[in-house]
Design a protein around this motif. Sequence first.
Motif, PDB file in Angstrom:
ATOM      1  N   ARG B  94     104.745  51.005   2.417  1.00  0.00           N
ATOM      2  CA  ARG B  94     104.965  50.682   1.166  1.00  0.00           C
ATOM      3  C   ARG B  94     106.208  49.161   1.089  1.00  0.00           C
ATOM      4  NH1 ARG B  94     107.918  52.741  -2.539  1.00  0.00           N
ATOM      5  NH2 ARG B  94     109.257  54.015  -0.937  1.00  0.00           N
ATOM      6  N   ASP B 101     101.413  45.046  -0.558  1.00  0.00           N
ATOM      7  CA  ASP B 101     101.855  45.817   0.746  1.00  0.00           C
ATOM      8  C   ASP B 101     100.570  46.618   1.170  1.00  0.00           C
ATOM      9  OD1 ASP B 101     101.215  48.147  -0.963  1.00  0.00           O
ATOM     10  OD2 ASP B 101     103.342  48.001  -1.796  1.00  0.00           O
ATOM     11  N   LEU B 103      99.735  49.722   0.966  1.00  0.00           N
ATOM     12  CA  LEU B 103      98.993  50.603   0.244  1.00  0.00           C
ATOM     13  C   LEU B 103      98.276  49.825  -0.760  1.00  0.00           C
ATOM     14  CD1 LEU B 103     101.460  53.432  -0.732  1.00  0.00           C
ATOM     15  CD2 LEU B 103      99.376  53.808   0.515  1.00  0.00           C
ATOM     16  N   VAL B 346     113.110  50.337   0.516  1.00  0.00           N
ATOM     17  CA  VAL B 346     111.853  51.106   0.693  1.00  0.00           C
ATOM     18  C   VAL B 346     111.925  52.271   1.766  1.00  0.00           C
ATOM     19  CG1 VAL B 346     109.468  50.671   1.925  1.00  0.00           C
ATOM     20  CG2 VAL B 346     110.591  48.806   0.688  1.00  0.00           C
TER      21      VAL B 346
END
Lengths: 69, 368
Positions: B94, B101, B103, B346
């Motif tokens: 992430r 990103d 994901l 994050v």
Amino acid sequence: MSVLMSDVLFEAHVLFVEDSDDGKTGIVDFQGVRIPINLSLVPGIRVGDVVLIEGRFALTRVEGRNEIC
Amino acid sequence: MKFVDEYRNSSAAKAFAKKILATATRRWRIMEICGGQTHTLIRYGIDEILSEAIDPIHGPGCPVCVTPLEKIDRALAIASTPGVIFTTFGDMMRVPGSVTDLLQIKARGADVRMVYSPMDAVKLAEKYPQKEVVFFGVGFETTAPANSMAAWIAARKRLKNFSLLISHVCVPPAIDALMSDPETEVEGFIAPGHVCTIMGYQEYEDLAQRHRVPFVIAGFEPLDLIQGIWMLVQLLQNDEARVQNQYVRSVRREGNLEAKKIMNEVLEIADMNWRGIGMIPKSGFRLRPEYAAYDAEKKFLVENISAEESSVCIAGAVLQGKKKPHACAAFGRECTPEHPLGAPMVSSEGACAAYYSFRRFEEASHAV
């Protein structure tokens, strides 16, 4: 505990050690969960030792406990 | 839980806290290097309990946080390449790049997989010889040996379809740079126990002498940390600039010689760009020329990808210990763990994420 992090380490008991294509490998017990790990970075590990693990590699043998406990 | 509860004993922690508060004659400005230590400090309220004795300054020791933005963008470019299986640990998934990103590109069809170990990626390369398998590994000296070993084993197995995208940084050059900054307020360091497990602490002895500053190598459980602070406060009170080791169960002065040997075979020291901090000479590792075939940046020709940071985010100041996270105007508003602007929000080891989890309802005016 997430073991999917880049920098999470934990201590666990070694249950099994063997030679494999990937070097010295083994199984550890962490809170009842059996986890396959690579032991190549810590020579001489035996069943019953406690090791510090990161990224499923043992980084060192944990020897003794701190006096604070 | 064995190996955990014993280092979370509240009676022992209270005894150390009492001794620290009784000993400190002033408020010492100490830096905990590692993000894991920052997390423990905030989560257990150790900084609040000891607020009359210490003023903790959070260091740059979150590996995800200091991974440069261009490296994330390079990861995204490689992961988007057809025929690539892109692997990494979960916390990298992430981390925001300039636009997206991992994901998100996985959701759009890229073959991005979370793994537990770089060896999982080596096994994928053996299983899928028609695919290119890349492992994205970041971190300090702690994670470097495992990634080195993966490259070493891949070389022994003559795997042609495996490569590494690495971003490894070293702690001592960062401390050296920080202490050479005339604006630094750090008076003592809690050094990262896990890094010292690999590297030992001889380099810290040199730093202690050159900068006249004490270090205590500490573990990551609350009791490890509070005992480490107790040892550091005593060194500060006695004006002793030397190194002590709290984390004796894992750290030896010389470190792990076997791990250092494999690192030395696969990696070499290089200048490194730290996210939010900038270039620090000789503060990182890169693959040696003999392992160039395993260098994903060379293999996928992404070395020229560069990036610019968000102008709102103050992650750089947070990573240098100059600002606390909730001093940022975006903290908890535009920037949350669900929608992070900067990497410290994050990673769960990031200072911003730790403050968001445990301190976000405090007034920003408390922050420095």
